[in-house]
Motif scaffolding. Structure first.
Motif, PDB file in Angstrom:
ATOM      1  N   ASN A 145      70.516  -4.678 101.561  1.00 11.81           N
ATOM      2  CA  ASN A 145      69.900  -5.778 100.799  1.00 11.81           C
ATOM      3  C   ASN A 145      69.338  -6.874 101.705  1.00 11.81           C
ATOM      4  O   ASN A 145      69.030  -7.973 101.238  1.00 11.81           O
ATOM      5  CB  ASN A 145      70.916  -6.381  99.829  1.00 11.81           C
ATOM      6  N   LYS A 146      69.198  -6.585 102.996  1.00 15.77           N
ATOM      7  CA  LYS A 146      68.725  -7.587 103.946  1.00 15.77           C
ATOM      8  C   LYS A 146      67.339  -7.217 104.477  1.00 15.77           C
ATOM      9  O   LYS A 146      67.078  -6.062 104.794  1.00 15.77           O
ATOM     10  CB  LYS A 146      69.709  -7.735 105.103  1.00 15.77           C
ATOM     11  N   LEU A 147      66.481  -8.224 104.542  1.00 20.92           N
ATOM     12  CA  LEU A 147      65.099  -8.030 104.972  1.00 20.92           C
ATOM     13  C   LEU A 147      64.765  -9.040 106.065  1.00 20.92           C
ATOM     14  O   LEU A 147      65.004 -10.232 105.925  1.00 20.92           O
ATOM     15  CB  LEU A 147      64.149  -8.228 103.785  1.00 20.92           C
ATOM     16  N   ILE A 152      62.487 -10.894  91.999  1.00 17.42           N
ATOM     17  CA  ILE A 152      63.809 -11.277  92.482  1.00 17.42           C
ATOM     18  C   ILE A 152      63.667 -12.136  93.732  1.00 17.42           C
ATOM     19  O   ILE A 152      63.034 -11.732  94.714  1.00 17.42           O
ATOM     20  CB  ILE A 152      64.662 -10.032  92.800  1.00 17.42           C
ATOM     21  N   TYR A 153      64.275 -13.321  93.705  1.00 15.86           N
ATOM     22  CA  TYR A 153      64.241 -14.235  94.838  1.00 15.86           C
ATOM     23  C   TYR A 153      65.490 -14.031  95.692  1.00 15.86           C
ATOM     24  O   TYR A 153      66.546 -13.627  95.194  1.00 15.86           O
ATOM     25  CB  TYR A 153      64.154 -15.684  94.356  1.00 15.86           C
ATOM     26  N   PRO A 154      65.412 -14.304  96.996  1.00 20.60           N
ATOM     27  CA  PRO A 154      66.582 -14.112  97.859  1.00 20.60           C
ATOM     28  C   PRO A 154      67.700 -15.097  97.526  1.00 20.60           C
ATOM     29  O   PRO A 154      67.434 -16.246  97.143  1.00 20.60           O
ATOM     30  CB  PRO A 154      66.024 -14.339  99.268  1.00 20.60           C
ATOM     31  N   VAL A 155      68.941 -14.631  97.690  1.00 15.62           N
ATOM     32  CA  VAL A 155      70.089 -15.521  97.505  1.00 15.62           C
ATOM     33  C   VAL A 155      70.381 -16.284  98.787  1.00 15.62           C
ATOM     34  O   VAL A 155      71.109 -17.284  98.781  1.00 15.62           O
ATOM     35  CB  VAL A 155      71.332 -14.722  97.067  1.00 15.62           C
ATOM     36  N   PHE A 156      69.802 -15.804  99.898  1.00 21.77           N
ATOM     37  CA  PHE A 156      70.003 -16.466 101.199  1.00 21.77           C
ATOM     38  C   PHE A 156      68.740 -16.296 102.027  1.00 21.77           C
ATOM     39  O   PHE A 156      68.149 -15.226 102.074  1.00 21.77           O
ATOM     40  CB  PHE A 156      71.194 -15.846 101.935  1.00 21.77           C
ATOM     41  N   THR A 157      68.304 -17.384 102.692  1.00 14.85           N
ATOM     42  CA  THR A 157      67.128 -17.351 103.571  1.00 14.85           C
ATOM     43  C   THR A 157      67.456 -18.050 104.881  1.00 14.85           C
ATOM     44  O   THR A 157      68.029 -19.147 104.878  1.00 14.85           O
ATOM     45  CB  THR A 157      65.923 -18.061 102.919  1.00 14.85           C
ATOM     46  N   ASN A 158      67.089 -17.422 105.993  1.00 12.33           N
ATOM     47  CA  ASN A 158      67.258 -18.008 107.316  1.00 12.33           C
ATOM     48  C   ASN A 158      65.924 -17.951 108.048  1.00 12.33           C
ATOM     49  O   ASN A 158      65.432 -16.868 108.377  1.00 12.33           O
ATOM     50  CB  ASN A 158      68.322 -17.248 108.122  1.00 12.33           C
ATOM     51  N   SER A 159      65.332 -19.122 108.287  1.00 10.92           N
ATOM     52  CA  SER A 159      64.058 -19.180 109.006  1.00 10.92           C
ATOM     53  C   SER A 159      64.328 -19.157 110.507  1.00 10.92           C
ATOM     54  O   SER A 159      64.840 -20.133 111.063  1.00 10.92           O
ATOM     55  CB  SER A 159      63.282 -20.450 108.630  1.00 10.92           C
ATOM     56  N   ILE A 160      63.994 -18.053 111.150  1.00 11.99           N
ATOM     57  CA  ILE A 160      64.220 -17.924 112.595  1.00 11.99           C
ATOM     58  C   ILE A 160      63.165 -18.714 113.364  1.00 11.99           C
ATOM     59  O   ILE A 160      63.470 -19.466 114.280  1.00 11.99           O
ATOM     60  CB  ILE A 160      64.183 -16.431 113.006  1.00 11.99           C
ATOM     61  N   PHE A 175      66.091 -12.555 104.981  1.00 14.62           N
ATOM     62  CA  PHE A 175      66.374 -12.757 103.565  1.00 14.62           C
ATOM     63  C   PHE A 175      67.491 -11.807 103.140  1.00 14.62           C
ATOM     64  O   PHE A 175      67.562 -10.662 103.590  1.00 14.62           O
ATOM     65  CB  PHE A 175      65.127 -12.476 102.714  1.00 14.62           C
ATOM     66  N   GLU A 176      68.312 -12.310 102.221  1.00 16.35           N
ATOM     67  CA  GLU A 176      69.357 -11.473 101.638  1.00 16.35           C
ATOM     68  C   GLU A 176      69.191 -11.495 100.119  1.00 16.35           C
ATOM     69  O   GLU A 176      69.107 -12.571  99.508  1.00 16.35           O
ATOM     70  CB  GLU A 176      70.732 -11.983 102.025  1.00 16.35           C
ATOM     71  N   PHE A 177      69.119 -10.303  99.524  1.00 17.46           N
ATOM     72  CA  PHE A 177      68.892 -10.189  98.080  1.00 17.46           C
ATOM     73  C   PHE A 177      70.152  -9.654  97.390  1.00 17.46           C
ATOM     74  O   PHE A 177      71.046  -9.105  98.025  1.00 17.46           O
ATOM     75  CB  PHE A 177      67.706  -9.254  97.809  1.00 17.46           C
ATOM     76  N   VAL A 183      70.058  -7.259  95.379  1.00 17.53           N
ATOM     77  CA  VAL A 183      69.860  -5.833  95.117  1.00 17.53           C
ATOM     78  C   VAL A 183      69.537  -5.126  96.425  1.00 17.53           C
ATOM     79  O   VAL A 183      69.075  -5.743  97.393  1.00 17.53           O
ATOM     80  CB  VAL A 183      68.714  -5.597  94.101  1.00 17.53           C
ATOM     81  N   GLU A 184      69.766  -3.816  96.472  1.00 12.18           N
ATOM     82  CA  GLU A 184      69.395  -3.025  97.639  1.00 12.18           C
ATOM     83  C   GLU A 184      67.897  -2.785  97.658  1.00 12.18           C
ATOM     84  O   GLU A 184      67.264  -2.635  96.618  1.00 12.18           O
ATOM     85  CB  GLU A 184      70.130  -1.672  97.629  1.00 12.18           C
ATOM     86  N   LEU A 185      67.346  -2.751  98.856  1.00 12.15           N
ATOM     87  CA  LEU A 185      65.910  -2.516  99.017  1.00 12.15           C
ATOM     88  C   LEU A 185      65.672  -1.031  99.265  1.00 12.15           C
ATOM     89  O   LEU A 185      66.260  -0.442 100.182  1.00 12.15           O
ATOM     90  CB  LEU A 185      65.372  -3.325 100.204  1.00 12.15           C
ATOM     91  N   GLU A 186      64.825  -0.457  98.446  1.00 11.46           N
ATOM     92  CA  GLU A 186      64.497   0.955  98.591  1.00 11.46           C
ATOM     93  C   GLU A 186      62.983   1.108  98.721  1.00 11.46           C
ATOM     94  O   GLU A 186      62.217   0.603  97.903  1.00 11.46           O
ATOM     95  CB  GLU A 186      64.995   1.754  97.384  1.00 11.46           C
TER      96      GLU A 186
END
Length: 241
Positions: free
Chosen positions: A163-165, A189-197, A208-210, A212-215
């Motif tokens: 679920n991480k992108l 679906i919007y991410p539940v967590f975002t980290n701007s590197i 980004f962490e969602f 749901v799983e990304l397929e």
């Protein structure tokens, strides 16, 4: 409105005929487009003598479909040869998507009065006018299709696991306040967590962490806070064969 200038080097020289010749500029390009002069076609149109100028606009992303509704190419009302002989624009610019290559636009514009018999070049300044959308969709994204460009926004790199992108993107507009989401089974679906590197005006890398799983494949949506019109200057100097 944002103005972008293509800078082209040039030189000029004068002769005993006091004519001014410039270095030819027949194409301009950046990471998003190549704009190229194709040919000059002498013609008679609606009872007027003159000529058509033919151009093409190509996206290097072959999966992208260019549309005249998103891009305009405009020309000066009057263009000149090296002697200062003037030719006036006539009727609307014709733009259409190439029938075989969707990432190519074909453009032609008519100018009145026949060419001077000694003319060797035309100075034909044009503008590429872009109308970016606020919402940009990357449909059915797959790893082997990256990089991918839509509406002047490019996903340069992308990795995902469960679920991480992790995503790297560039935009000709300000990318700092773009909101990212995915489309899963018709639901945005919007991410539940975002980290701007890394986050700069035109460059973004983030995680980004969602929920749901990304397929693969999946659809990514970018929502801009800005969708200003973009203008690129194209100072063509084209040969007369």
């Amino acid at each position: 409105m944002i103005l972008f200038l293509f800078i082209a080097a040039g030189c000029s020289s004068s002769s005993s005929e006091e004519r001014l010749k410039e270095e030819l500029n027949t194409s301009f390009s950046n990471s998003l487009y190549e704009i190229e002069f194709e040919k000059l076609e002498e013609s008679r149109y609606e009872g007027k003598d003159g000529f058509f100028l033919h151009y093409s606009i190509t996206s290097p992303d072959e999966s992208r479909e260019l549309s005249p509704s998103d891009i305009d190419m405009t020309f000066s009302k009057v263009i000149e040869d090296e002697f200062g002989n003037e030719h006036s624009i006539y009727q609307e610019t014709e733009m259409k998507t190439d029938q075989e290559e969707n990432n190519v636009l074909r453009i032609k514009q008519f100018f009145t009065t026949s060419l001077h018999h000694d003319s060797e070049q035309l100075i034909s300044t044009a503008q590429l006018v872009l109308h970016p959308n606020k919402t940009v969709r990357f449909d059915q994204v797959k790893k082997d299709k990256i990089p991918i460009s839509r509406d002047e926004l490019t996903i340069q790199d992308m990795e995902w696991n469960d679920n991480k992108l992790t995503l790297t993107a560039t935009d000709v507009l300000d990318i700092q306040n773009v909101e990212w989401s995915i489309l899963s089974e018709g639901e945005q679906i919007y991410p539940v967590f975002t980290n701007s590197i890394t986050e700069e005006e035109h460059y973004f890398k983030g995680e980004f962490e969602f929920a749901v799983e990304l397929e693969e494949p999946f659809t990514i949506i970018a929502e801009r806070s800005d969708s200003s019109e973009l203008i690129w200057e194209l100072p063509f100097v084209i040969p007369i064969d």
